[in-house]
Scaffold this motif. Structure first.
Motif, PDB file in Angstrom:
ATOM      1  N   ASP A 131      54.601  44.915  47.453  1.00  0.00           N
ATOM      2  CA  ASP A 131      53.506  43.979  47.202  1.00  0.00           C
ATOM      3  C   ASP A 131      53.052  43.277  48.487  1.00  0.00           C
ATOM      4  O   ASP A 131      52.511  42.181  48.456  1.00  0.00           O
ATOM      5  CB  ASP A 131      53.879  42.970  46.116  1.00  0.00           C
ATOM      6  CG  ASP A 131      55.202  42.284  46.411  1.00  0.00           C
ATOM      7  OD1 ASP A 131      55.729  42.469  47.526  1.00  0.00           O
ATOM      8  OD2 ASP A 131      55.699  41.566  45.520  1.00  0.00           O
ATOM      9  N   PHE A 132      53.290  43.960  49.618  1.00  0.00           N
ATOM     10  CA  PHE A 132      52.772  43.473  50.890  1.00  0.00           C
ATOM     11  C   PHE A 132      51.539  44.302  51.261  1.00  0.00           C
ATOM     12  O   PHE A 132      51.552  45.526  51.099  1.00  0.00           O
ATOM     13  CB  PHE A 132      53.778  43.708  52.029  1.00  0.00           C
ATOM     14  CG  PHE A 132      55.046  42.925  51.957  1.00  0.00           C
ATOM     15  CD1 PHE A 132      55.225  41.814  52.774  1.00  0.00           C
ATOM     16  CD2 PHE A 132      56.090  43.322  51.116  1.00  0.00           C
ATOM     17  CE1 PHE A 132      56.425  41.108  52.742  1.00  0.00           C
ATOM     18  CE2 PHE A 132      57.278  42.618  51.078  1.00  0.00           C
ATOM     19  CZ  PHE A 132      57.454  41.497  51.892  1.00  0.00           C
TER      20      PHE A 132
ATOM     21  N   TYR B 154      48.877  44.776  54.749  1.00  0.00           N
ATOM     22  CA  TYR B 154      48.955  44.455  56.182  1.00  0.00           C
ATOM     23  C   TYR B 154      47.598  44.567  56.855  1.00  0.00           C
ATOM     24  O   TYR B 154      46.835  45.499  56.582  1.00  0.00           O
ATOM     25  CB  TYR B 154      49.933  45.398  56.890  1.00  0.00           C
ATOM     26  CG  TYR B 154      51.298  45.407  56.248  1.00  0.00           C
ATOM     27  CD1 TYR B 154      52.256  44.461  56.605  1.00  0.00           C
ATOM     28  CD2 TYR B 154      51.601  46.335  55.260  1.00  0.00           C
ATOM     29  CE1 TYR B 154      53.501  44.454  55.979  1.00  0.00           C
ATOM     30  CE2 TYR B 154      52.841  46.329  54.638  1.00  0.00           C
ATOM     31  CZ  TYR B 154      53.793  45.395  55.002  1.00  0.00           C
ATOM     32  OH  TYR B 154      55.010  45.386  54.390  1.00  0.00           O
TER      33      TYR B 154
ATOM     34  N   ALA C 237      51.135  40.096  57.494  1.00  0.00           N
ATOM     35  CA  ALA C 237      51.547  40.591  56.178  1.00  0.00           C
ATOM     36  C   ALA C 237      51.066  39.602  55.132  1.00  0.00           C
ATOM     37  O   ALA C 237      51.370  38.407  55.203  1.00  0.00           O
ATOM     38  CB  ALA C 237      53.067  40.720  56.117  1.00  0.00           C
ATOM     39  N   LEU C 238      50.295  40.105  54.164  1.00  0.00           N
ATOM     40  CA  LEU C 238      49.750  39.260  53.109  1.00  0.00           C
ATOM     41  C   LEU C 238      50.378  39.648  51.779  1.00  0.00           C
ATOM     42  O   LEU C 238      50.783  40.799  51.583  1.00  0.00           O
ATOM     43  CB  LEU C 238      48.234  39.459  53.013  1.00  0.00           C
ATOM     44  CG  LEU C 238      47.432  39.231  54.294  1.00  0.00           C
ATOM     45  CD1 LEU C 238      45.985  39.676  54.088  1.00  0.00           C
ATOM     46  CD2 LEU C 238      47.475  37.759  54.690  1.00  0.00           C
ATOM     47  N   ASP C 239      50.429  38.684  50.887  1.00  0.00           N
ATOM     48  CA  ASP C 239      50.828  38.981  49.513  1.00  0.00           C
ATOM     49  C   ASP C 239      49.661  39.723  48.850  1.00  0.00           C
ATOM     50  O   ASP C 239      48.546  39.193  48.781  1.00  0.00           O
ATOM     51  CB  ASP C 239      51.121  37.663  48.780  1.00  0.00           C
ATOM     52  CG  ASP C 239      51.739  37.903  47.407  1.00  0.00           C
ATOM     53  OD1 ASP C 239      51.277  38.842  46.704  1.00  0.00           O
ATOM     54  OD2 ASP C 239      52.669  37.165  47.035  1.00  0.00           O
TER      55      ASP C 239
ATOM     56  N   LYS D  82      47.897  35.495  50.322  1.00  0.00           N
ATOM     57  CA  LYS D  82      48.603  34.459  51.091  1.00  0.00           C
ATOM     58  C   LYS D  82      49.430  35.120  52.189  1.00  0.00           C
ATOM     59  O   LYS D  82      50.011  36.188  51.983  1.00  0.00           O
ATOM     60  CB  LYS D  82      49.520  33.652  50.167  1.00  0.00           C
ATOM     61  CG  LYS D  82      48.749  32.841  49.150  1.00  0.00           C
ATOM     62  CD  LYS D  82      49.197  31.376  49.142  1.00  0.00           C
ATOM     63  CE  LYS D  82      48.174  30.497  48.458  1.00  0.00           C
ATOM     64  NZ  LYS D  82      48.012  30.833  47.016  1.00  0.00           N
TER      65      LYS D  82
ATOM     66  N   ARG E 219      52.401  36.116  54.299  1.00  0.00           N
ATOM     67  CA  ARG E 219      53.854  36.168  54.183  1.00  0.00           C
ATOM     68  C   ARG E 219      54.470  35.946  55.563  1.00  0.00           C
ATOM     69  O   ARG E 219      55.402  35.195  55.729  1.00  0.00           O
ATOM     70  CB  ARG E 219      54.271  37.544  53.647  1.00  0.00           C
ATOM     71  CG  ARG E 219      53.905  37.780  52.187  1.00  0.00           C
ATOM     72  CD  ARG E 219      55.124  37.480  51.311  1.00  0.00           C
ATOM     73  NE  ARG E 219      54.916  37.784  49.910  1.00  0.00           N
ATOM     74  CZ  ARG E 219      55.076  38.986  49.365  1.00  0.00           C
ATOM     75  NH1 ARG E 219      55.375  40.034  50.115  1.00  0.00           N
ATOM     76  NH2 ARG E 219      54.911  39.155  48.084  1.00  0.00           N
ATOM     77  N   TRP E 220      53.972  36.690  56.542  1.00  0.00           N
ATOM     78  CA  TRP E 220      54.368  36.479  57.932  1.00  0.00           C
ATOM     79  C   TRP E 220      53.283  37.015  58.845  1.00  0.00           C
ATOM     80  O   TRP E 220      52.383  37.735  58.404  1.00  0.00           O
ATOM     81  CB  TRP E 220      55.740  37.070  58.261  1.00  0.00           C
ATOM     82  CG  TRP E 220      56.046  38.445  57.738  1.00  0.00           C
ATOM     83  CD1 TRP E 220      56.799  38.743  56.641  1.00  0.00           C
ATOM     84  CD2 TRP E 220      55.640  39.713  58.291  1.00  0.00           C
ATOM     85  NE1 TRP E 220      56.872  40.106  56.470  1.00  0.00           N
ATOM     86  CE2 TRP E 220      56.183  40.722  57.469  1.00  0.00           C
ATOM     87  CE3 TRP E 220      54.879  40.082  59.396  1.00  0.00           C
ATOM     88  CZ2 TRP E 220      55.975  42.083  57.718  1.00  0.00           C
ATOM     89  CZ3 TRP E 220      54.675  41.438  59.651  1.00  0.00           C
ATOM     90  CH2 TRP E 220      55.224  42.421  58.817  1.00  0.00           C
ATOM     91  N   ASN E 221      53.384  36.642  60.115  1.00  0.00           N
ATOM     92  CA  ASN E 221      52.339  36.962  61.091  1.00  0.00           C
ATOM     93  C   ASN E 221      53.049  37.095  62.427  1.00  0.00           C
ATOM     94  O   ASN E 221      53.579  36.121  62.948  1.00  0.00           O
ATOM     95  CB  ASN E 221      51.317  35.810  61.071  1.00  0.00           C
ATOM     96  CG  ASN E 221      50.291  35.892  62.197  1.00  0.00           C
ATOM     97  OD1 ASN E 221      50.463  36.620  63.189  1.00  0.00           O
ATOM     98  ND2 ASN E 221      49.230  35.124  62.065  1.00  0.00           N
TER      99      ASN E 221
ATOM    100  N   GLU F 159      59.274  44.479  55.481  1.00  0.00           N
ATOM    101  CA  GLU F 159      59.587  43.270  54.702  1.00  0.00           C
ATOM    102  C   GLU F 159      59.693  42.032  55.580  1.00  0.00           C
ATOM    103  O   GLU F 159      59.328  40.946  55.172  1.00  0.00           O
ATOM    104  CB  GLU F 159      60.909  43.465  53.943  1.00  0.00           C
ATOM    105  CG  GLU F 159      60.950  44.775  53.189  1.00  0.00           C
ATOM    106  CD  GLU F 159      61.333  44.620  51.725  1.00  0.00           C
ATOM    107  OE1 GLU F 159      61.432  43.479  51.257  1.00  0.00           O
ATOM    108  OE2 GLU F 159      61.517  45.654  51.059  1.00  0.00           O
ATOM    109  N   THR F 160      60.221  42.213  56.820  1.00  0.00           N
ATOM    110  CA  THR F 160      60.501  41.047  57.646  1.00  0.00           C
ATOM    111  C   THR F 160      59.603  40.914  58.870  1.00  0.00           C
ATOM    112  O   THR F 160      59.519  39.845  59.474  1.00  0.00           O
ATOM    113  CB  THR F 160      61.950  41.108  58.171  1.00  0.00           C
ATOM    114  OG1 THR F 160      62.048  42.243  59.062  1.00  0.00           O
ATOM    115  CG2 THR F 160      62.952  41.259  57.040  1.00  0.00           C
TER     116      THR F 160
END
Lengths: 520, 283
Positions: free
Chosen positions: A128-129, A131, A141-143, A148, A150-152, A196-197
């Motif tokens: 569910d990511f 990019y 990385a967006l939900d 939203k 998730r990380w950048n 994921e990370t």
């Protein structure tokens, strides 16, 4: 509770969480109601098995919906589609759109930044990511549900001149991302991230920086991998094309072949190690990236079944390689090219030193835009042709010492160009047909199993052609088409989705009146 | 199959779109790099902070086409040698172009704030001021670079193998060509006169209707499906190509046909010959 019951429960809960996401294993066999990666699947063929729209009924094709990005920027991206949601990008932007209605679900806008805003190739999805790569060379990385962040993370340092337009390639738990950067002398860099990370798993340099083990490029930097690669799961090899060397037009300062610039490379996706490389343009001095899509087909060659790789390259040559070994099987021009002296024993065109940029100018074909460019070709298995947007162009190329050895380091000017869609026989390189598309580049290409080819001309017409002979069957003047359309089937109806200017259009055959449907 | 070439003529300095359809992504065919930096109309200087902000904005929004330093890129001209920039005063000429774009040449419109536009203008002017004082080491082609040909051999090619004399005359249309066009611009227009400077040489189209009526005019637009001409009264008229018979008389086709035939030596020789044609010879 037993351990196996526990793990079963665990698996079940994962499945529930990701029921609406994309299991990367699905990429091995893309479902007809999806277009889950930049190329639609791992082969890069951009050929769909869908047959509802046919040469006989394509003239009835009609608009289903149009999505307005409201942006001046042309959509050059390939949209992706998973679970009824389309994700489409322009620089700094991603939209999630309901594939049934064209209505926006969410939009992500990247913070204002200093990177190059040249274009964008598209998004990638994993579970569910979703990019987005950005002009300031970040990976966001967006939900996939709500957009939203998730990380950048930084891919490379934008202040050094890197930017990114690439649609990442997902292979199992690897997210493979490239960058661009032609105006600075930067090493060709491809990275794999943990999807994921966002942690870097490996970095591959096509032009290893000085001091790095295997600095083989003869003083050249560059060789950026800015177009999404393809993947063979049996060989576990990712195929990517690399861009031109830098300094771009100054050849004397970087003698030799400058590997691995302007090359087709096979990499292990788990480690980033090079399995083999083939250089399409040794010692390039004309900005002719070999970054174009390496198309993978399993087909006979000289009567023998083989795993092949096809590339129509920016330098005007069409290459067929054995993708297991990298051995060249065929090299032949598909567009005007006057820069090579001969084809060497390894199938590489040998550059004519007289066509290197010079103080008083050299008249060279192709021009800088190349015999083809980012627009994805399509392979049609029935006719055995690679159908590609080609340009016969001439440019004048200049270099003098005063231009220096940084970035462009020279000057070049297009003189004339003429565009064609060309159908290349993969076994001989001969043209089966060509279709005039005006005075410049056309668009990317999609073929379908019903014998249709979709593309755009250089004046903003979307075209449907008969794949066997290139005859026009339908057209619509929707504005500049960038990459080729995608196609999928939803609710029993085949859709064809394509960017025209800053608008995303969806076409389909007319809906049956409800009464007709129920009486069936 | 299918259609012949779409011929687009654009004037580099024309502020509005040509009647031809927008052609996205087409590189500008001509560059002003052959010109020396034009004389600037205004002596205005700009605050360093604004120039810095403009540099950032320019790199992000304009750099890919015009080069990060505004000296030209793969598809956009060198702005430090642009007449429009030289004639601009505080954005009065630059800003409208940025806002509306030049769709005929592949430049999109930009929707920027007034502060961003002012910063862009400051940066572009600052680069032009720097260019005036810094001619060496730049990505440019100087007239002196283009003096390697043999004019006599060029004349022989002009009259012989090149076939140039079929349309052109050293005492007629080209009598003062070297006085009108210099350096890179002369070379570019010699290879393919895509519309910069000098007179336009538009293609003519004759459209024959089903009734047998034939209409001739300047070719305004053509693609696979549509043909349009500018008629004698200045109206653009269009037809579906499927409904009419079209004949195009494009004198520039001879230039395109010569491109695969030129050697670099031929090219430099013909340029050398053209550079000798400086005086109009009155009959």
């Amino acid at each position: 509770m037993t351990r196996s019951a526990l793990s079963l429960l665990f698996c079940a809960s994962i499945a529930a969480v990701h029921a609406q996401g994309l299991d990367p294993a699905m990429l091995l066999k893309a479902a007809p109601d999806s277009w889950p990666t930049y190329h639609g699947d791992y082969t890069g063929q951009r050929h769909s098995k869908l047959t509802q729209i046919t040469p006989d009924n394509v003239r009835q094709l009609t608009l289903s919906w149009a999505f307005q990005t409201g942006q001046a920027a042309q959509i050059k991206a390939s949209p992706i589609l998973v679970n009824g949601i389309i994700y489409v990008t322009t620089p700094d932007n991603m939209w999630a759109i309901d594939a049934r209605s064209g209505r926006q679900i969410w939009r992500y806008t990247h913070p204002k930044n200093e990177g190059f805003h040249i274009g964008h190739r598209g998004a990638a999805i994993y579970k569910d990511f979703v990019y987005l790569t950005t002009p300031d060379a970040r990976l966001v990385a967006l939900d996939a549900r709500d957009g939203k962040v998730r990380w950048n993370v930084e891919i490379e340092d934008a202040r050094r001149g890197f930017w990114s337009t690439m649609a990442p390639l997902v292979v199992r738990n690897h997210l493979i991302v490239g960058v661009s950067g032609d105006f600075d002398n930067l090493p060709g860099t491809l990275k794999s991230f943990d999807p994921e990370t966002g942690k870097v798993q490996w970095t591959f340099y096509s032009t290893p920086p000085p001091g790095t083990a295997g600095a083989i490029s003869g003083g050249a930097t560059g060789g950026q991998m800015w177009i999404t690669g393809t993947y063979d799961p049996e060989l576990n090899l990712v195929y990517v094309g690399t861009g031109n060397p830098t300094p771009v037009l100054n050849g004397p300062v970087r003698p030799g072949d400058n590997p691995w610039t302007c090359s087709i490379l096979a990499l292990n996706p788990d480690t980033g190690t090079l399995a083999w490389g083939f250089q399409a343009s040794p010692h390039d001095t004309h900005d002719w990236d070999a970054a174009e899509v390496p198309v993978l087909i399993d087909a006979p060659f000289n009567g023998q079944p083989r795993k092949l790789l096809l590339q129509a390259s920016r330098n005007g040559y069409f290459f067929v390689l054995d993708r297991t070994t990298g051995k060249n099987l065929l090299t032949t021009p598909f567009a005007a090219a006057n820069w090579a002296q001969e084809i060497d024993k390894d199938g590489r065109p040998v550059p004519d030193p007289a066509k290197e940029p010079a103080r008083d100018g050299r008249l060279v074909a192709p021009n800088e835009g190349g015999g083809t460019n980012y627009r994805s070709p399509s392979f049609d298995p029935k006719t055995g042709t690679l159908i590609v947007s080609a340009v016969d162009g001439y440019g004048i190329y200049f270099f003098k010492e005063e231009h220096g050895d940084y970035g462009w380091a020279g000057a070049d000017y297009g003189v004339y160009s003429k565009g064609f869609l060309r159908a290349i026989d993969y076994q001989t390189g001969k043209l089966r047909w060509q279709h005039d598309i005006g005075s410049g580049s056309g668009a990317g290409v999609l073929t379908t199993d019903s014998g249709l080819t979709f593309t755009g001309d250089s004046t903003g017409n979307l075209l449907a052609l008969r794949t066997s002979d290139g005859t026009t069957l339908w057209h619509s003047a929707i504005g500049g088409v960038g990459n080729g359309p995608i196609t999928y089937e939803l609710d029993g109806r085949q859709f064809m989705v394509v960017g025209g200017g800053g608008v995303l259009y969806s076409f389909a055959l007319p809906e049956q009146p409800r009464s007709t449907q129920s009486s069936r | 199959m299918l259609t012949s070439i779409v011929v687009l003529f654009t004037l580099a300095q024309a502020p509005t779109a040509s009647p031809a359809a927008p052609a996205p992504q087409r590189p500008s065919q001509a560059s002003p790099a052959a010109q020396s930096t034009p004389k600037r109309a205004s002596n205005e200087t700009y605050p360093a902070e604004q120039v810095r902000a403009g540099a950032t904005m320019f790199a992000a929004q304009c750099g890919f086409c015009h080069g990060r330093d505004a000296t030209g890129g793969q598809t956009g001209p060198d702005l430090t040698r642009s007449t429009l920039v030289a004639e601009d005063a505080r954005g009065d000429k630059i800003i409208p172009v940025v806002r509306t774009g030049r769709p005929d040449k592949g430049m999109p419109p930009f929707n920027l704030s007034d502060a961003d536009l002012a910063a862009l203008v400051a940066f572009i002017h600052d680069q032009q001021i720097k260019a005036e004082s810094q001619q060496g080491g730049r990505r440019a082609v100087d007239e002196s670079d283009l003096q390697t040909g043999d004019a006599r051999a060029g004349q022989a090619f002009f009259n012989g193998a090149g076939g140039c004399a079929r349309c052109h005359s050293p005492s007629g249309d080209l009598a003062d060509v070297a006085a009108r066009l210099k350096g890179l611009e002369l070379l570019q227009r010699m290879l393919y006169p895509s519309g910069r400077g000098g007179a336009r040489t538009p293609a003519k189209a004759t459209v024959t209707l089903a009734s047998g009526q034939a209409i001739t005019g300047r070719l305004a637009y053509r693609d696979e499906f549509l043909i349009a001409i500018k008629d004698a009264e200045g109206w653009q008229r269009s037809w579906r190509t499927s409904d009419v018979k079209v004949t195009i008389d494009d004198p520039l086709e001879a230039h395109a046909a010569l491109l695969p035939k030129y050697t670099d030596t031929d090219m430099h020789n013909v340029l050398a010959y053209l550079q000798t044609l400086r005086q109009a010879v009155k009959p």
